[in-house]
Write an enzyme that holds these catalytic residues in place. Sequence first.
Site, PDB file in Angstrom:
ATOM      1  N   LYS A 149      26.585  51.775  87.893  1.00 23.48           N
ATOM      2  CA  LYS A 149      27.370  50.671  87.358  1.00 23.48           C
ATOM      3  C   LYS A 149      28.270  51.169  86.226  1.00 23.48           C
ATOM      4  O   LYS A 149      27.891  52.060  85.464  1.00 23.48           O
ATOM      5  CB  LYS A 149      26.400  49.603  86.856  1.00 23.48           C
ATOM      6  N   SER A 222      26.049  40.577  87.866  1.00 25.70           N
ATOM      7  CA  SER A 222      27.180  41.376  87.427  1.00 25.70           C
ATOM      8  C   SER A 222      27.259  42.733  88.118  1.00 25.70           C
ATOM      9  O   SER A 222      28.272  43.420  88.025  1.00 25.70           O
ATOM     10  CB  SER A 222      27.108  41.591  85.912  1.00 25.70           C
ATOM     11  N   SER A 246      21.570  39.769  87.447  1.00 22.83           N
ATOM     12  CA  SER A 246      22.654  40.705  87.750  1.00 22.83           C
ATOM     13  C   SER A 246      22.283  41.828  88.710  1.00 22.83           C
ATOM     14  O   SER A 246      23.166  42.524  89.206  1.00 22.83           O
ATOM     15  CB  SER A 246      23.205  41.310  86.460  1.00 22.83           C
TER      16      SER A 246
END
Length: 560
Positions: A149, A222, A246
């Site tokens: 990420k 997310s 997320s």
Amino acid sequence: MSSRAFSVIQPVPVPAGTAEYNALVDAILDEFAAKVPQDLYLSQSMFDNPPTDVTAVPRECGLLSAEEVDITEKYDAVGLAEAIACKKLTAVAVATAFGKRAIIAHQLTCCLTEWFMDEAIEQAKALDVHLEATGKTVGPLHGVPVSLKEHMPLAGHYTATGFMDTRHLDTNDCQMASILRKAGAVFYVKTAQPQGIMHLEGVTPRGRVLNPHNINLSSGGSTAGEAALIALHGSVLGVGTDIGGSIRGPSGFCGIYGFKPTSSSLPMKDFLKGGFGAELNIPVSTGPMCNSLRDMDLFVSVIMAAEPWKEDPRIIPIPWTGLNGPAPKAPLKIGFLMNDGAIQPQPPATRALEWARAKLEKSPDLFTVKSFEPYGAATAIQNIRKAYWPDGGQAVRDHLAATGEPMFSLTEWVLADAPKGGELPASGVLAQRVARDEFRYAFADHWNAQDVDFVVCPVFVGPACEHDTAFYWNYTAFWNYVDYPGVVVPTPIKALKKGAEDYPEQNREVLGEEDRHVREMWAKGDFEGAPITLQIVGRRYHDNQLFAALGALKDVLELR
């Protein structure tokens, strides 16, 4: 091939900002595009008339060889590690296949922030040389591609914490990346996250991350880019973070596996420069996203074998047994949360719960199936939304103002319950902590009274939602508030074509305005093809027991 601009499918544009901000975005997009050779561009027809479901495109587009399709589709991380270790595959071949597939996935879904295939191949060459010279792998992830990420620092690459003004080049790996690198992982991409890293949709300055199963739907957030990339087999193992869903939300939207551990279980040192005020009362977790149970287990076992608590004393050193732990005592008591008392799940989510329940009820010697009564969801969600912003949301506004970045609609939504009047005093933060702990005590009593070992529940109020409508995080954020571990697993259930399913209104009480809104969005939208997953939750710090239960549930629920 004639020269043309690098393209990414974008059916719904993201907002523009000031001239300064727009120029910054354009420069970043140009920098990305300059690294992609034109022989890896998809056909222009793909952008002129994209299919709704793009999951077959990487396999069928002609940019991957038959061997590269096999490498990316027929192996999970465990299988790749085994194939490389026995020299059935080379690390270079694997890095090449996943590097190519990742850039194809990006053109289809806008899932990447960086792509560095050449660097990955050099890493892989060194690993192949080592194996050839010594006959030994460098570690259990030798040659396995791992995606990260965007906000996780990786030496020589860009990190941002959800805003354009925070983007910077890192000189060192974060602790997580360092452990994975020492275990033999090959890094080749970083993946997209939304503004502020606080949406259940990956709407980013660079573009909107699309759901591979239906590009008119959200990929979740997310950890949006990871989910889309893994669903398209452009990654075999990725790393996400979760403070409200997320990891679990995007895993659920895209039909993959994801694990949110109990807080302080896995390392997050250097993940967010300067920290995040929400963690004063709502701790973040990090965990794997992938395509099999055993890959989640491998990931945690590799991280824990490195004894990360010696470098980060925040981590609680609980030995990992995972899928190899003691078999749980039968029959396992499984509670099914069919709704949370605030929002009724949309029809396909209910169908998946009913499917799983029927499966387990056929094995009464292994499972005792119960209904799990909801408890305080509306209170928990109200409290967590307030606790996310002890500064009243001022840091968000300051970051946006620094570059003229526009506030996206879901950023505005998530800030709606931020305390008014600016930053809370210490007494206000303490009051949130007291309310949280009182809720946790009461919920523990409720769980005990239900007499269950684990809970099965939805991941979201329905399948992946339409763009800019990821409003209701109830089914994931509740578990962040009480800090219980949860795993997302796929089911064979998919959302059907519009008109094929309707609410049986006469049998469903409207639970409130949010429930009414969720029904309206279902009636209005078209969710065809969206995968439906389930969430399986255990008690706090019973992560090992949760994985032992997954081992028992594996065959019955048709898990990989």
